[in-house]
Design an enzyme around this catalytic site. Structure first.
Site, short mmCIF file in Angstrom:
data_model
loop_
_atom_site.label_atom_id
_atom_site.label_comp_id
_atom_site.label_asym_id
_atom_site.label_seq_id
_atom_site.Cartn_x
_atom_site.Cartn_y
_atom_site.Cartn_z
N GLN A 24 33.41 14.81 -40.17
CA GLN A 24 32.97 14.42 -38.72
C GLN A 24 31.59 13.63 -38.77
OE1 GLN A 24 33.40 17.54 -36.17
NE2 GLN A 24 32.50 16.51 -34.38
N SER A 45 33.40 19.09 -44.99
CA SER A 45 33.58 19.93 -43.77
C SER A 45 35.20 19.53 -43.48
CB SER A 45 32.88 19.48 -42.76
OG SER A 45 32.90 20.34 -41.74
N LEU A 46 35.21 18.90 -42.50
CA LEU A 46 36.57 18.59 -42.07
C LEU A 46 37.21 17.68 -42.98
CD1 LEU A 46 39.06 17.98 -39.73
CD2 LEU A 46 37.83 15.48 -39.45
N ARG A 68 41.40 23.61 -35.00
CA ARG A 68 40.05 23.73 -35.45
C ARG A 68 39.18 23.02 -34.47
NH1 ARG A 68 36.45 20.88 -39.07
NH2 ARG A 68 35.28 22.17 -40.71
N HIS A 85 29.07 25.72 -38.78
CA HIS A 85 28.80 26.16 -40.12
C HIS A 85 27.55 27.28 -40.14
CE1 HIS A 85 31.47 23.55 -41.98
NE2 HIS A 85 31.06 22.56 -41.55
N GLN A 111 34.75 28.75 -43.84
CA GLN A 111 34.28 27.65 -43.69
C GLN A 111 33.34 27.16 -42.31
OE1 GLN A 111 35.77 23.75 -42.81
NE2 GLN A 111 35.68 23.03 -44.88
#
Length: 299
Positions: free
Chosen positions: A10, A88-89, A113, A192, A240
């Site tokens: 992202q 991340s993503l 998510r 996070h 995560q």
């Protein structure tokens, strides 16, 4: 020479993305639109009302575009990866590329998510520049700022923090008083960090509905900075959401091999710039060791 493929997360989205691949994969594109319930092509092309920057739209859109670019690499018979990793993503695209799940499963996962993360609110994230973690903690402690989590170790020169809005305001003030550069990120919640625990619980329940294969090539996990352990997909993907992105550790581990590392980024160059920054810094300035309990990342 080891070859790693990197997948952005992202923040890498932009108006017009996917224009070079949507028409080459009409079946998958129509399938994605039907599953998501909206015109993904129009969303990426026109970005109506700024929807593309909203988490619940960003994550499925970016996952799909990254996936189509990955399929295009395969179609061209480009060099195969020795390992995959994503920020991340982007880790979902790394897992897709490594055969852990198919396109549909990955899209369902990132749709859920994104919805869970979008539902979180009341906080944000900030990038802190050129300040070692020890010094950052010292500054916050001196000014009595509590409730900040370290949410990401991007490079030795950039740490990301997260927390409730009021806590972040106090952290910004403490940093600015010492001329430390900090840049708030365009996110709607403290991703996070410990504050995503309700989302983590709900997402773990959702993940358990699926069956996952083991990666056919190593995938480096954000949570540990190391390759996924066998049978750890559900635990690692749910963790995560509340653990920092250990990008620095991930790259350092690959750079530690005796042979030079070669990288290719799907869809951009921001991660490659991070790799260059990590490659050029001293190992002595590495971030905290991989995979400590989340509580140790809090100030």
């Amino acid at each position: 020479m080891p070859f790693a493929i990197l997948f952005p997360g992202q923040g890498a989205q932009f108006r017009g993305m996917g224009a070079d691949v949507f028409h080459r994969y009409p079946g998958l594109t129509r399938f994605a639109c039907d599953l998501l319930g909206y015109d993904l092509v129009a969303l990426c092309r026109d970005d109506p009302d700024g929807l593309l920057s909203r988490t619940e739209y960003t994550q499925p859109a970016l996952y799909t575009v990254n996936a189509l670019h990955t399929f295009e690499r395969t179609h061209r018979e480009d060099r195969q990866a020795d390992c995959c990793l994503g920020h991340s993503l982007g880790e979902y695209n790394a897992l897709l590329a490594a055969g852990v799940f198919d396109f549909e499963t990955g899209l369902r996962l990132v749709q859920r998510r994104g919805a869970l993360m979008a539902a979180a609110s009341g906080g944000g994230m900030t990038a802190v520049m050129d300040t070692p973690e020890e010094r950052l903690r010292e500054i916050l402690a001196q000014d009595g700022v509590e409730g900040v989590d370290v949410a990401g170790y991007n490079t030795d020169a950039q740490i990301v923090i997260a927390g409730p809005s009021g806590v972040l305001r106090d952290a910004h003030a403490a940093l600015q008083r010492r001329d430390v550069r900090c840049v708030p990120l365009r996110v709607s919640a403290p991703f996070h960090s410990r504050y995503m625990e309700p989302a983590r619980v709900a997402f773990e329940d959702f993940l358990r509905q699926f069956t996952f294969a083991e990666p056919v090539v190593p995938v480096i996990a954000n949570v540990t900075g190391r390759p996924y352990e066998k049978g750890a997909i559900v635990r690692t993907l749910s963790e995560q959401l509340v653990a920092p992105v250990r990008w620095t550790d991930s790259i350092r581990g690959l750079l530690a091999h005796d042979t030079p590392l070669e990288c290719e980024e799907v869809g951009g160059k921001s991660l490659l710039r991070m790799v260059d920054g990590i490659r050029g810094s001293s190992p002595a300035s590495s971030s905290t060791p991989a995979s400590p309990p989340p509580a140790r990342n809090r100030t």
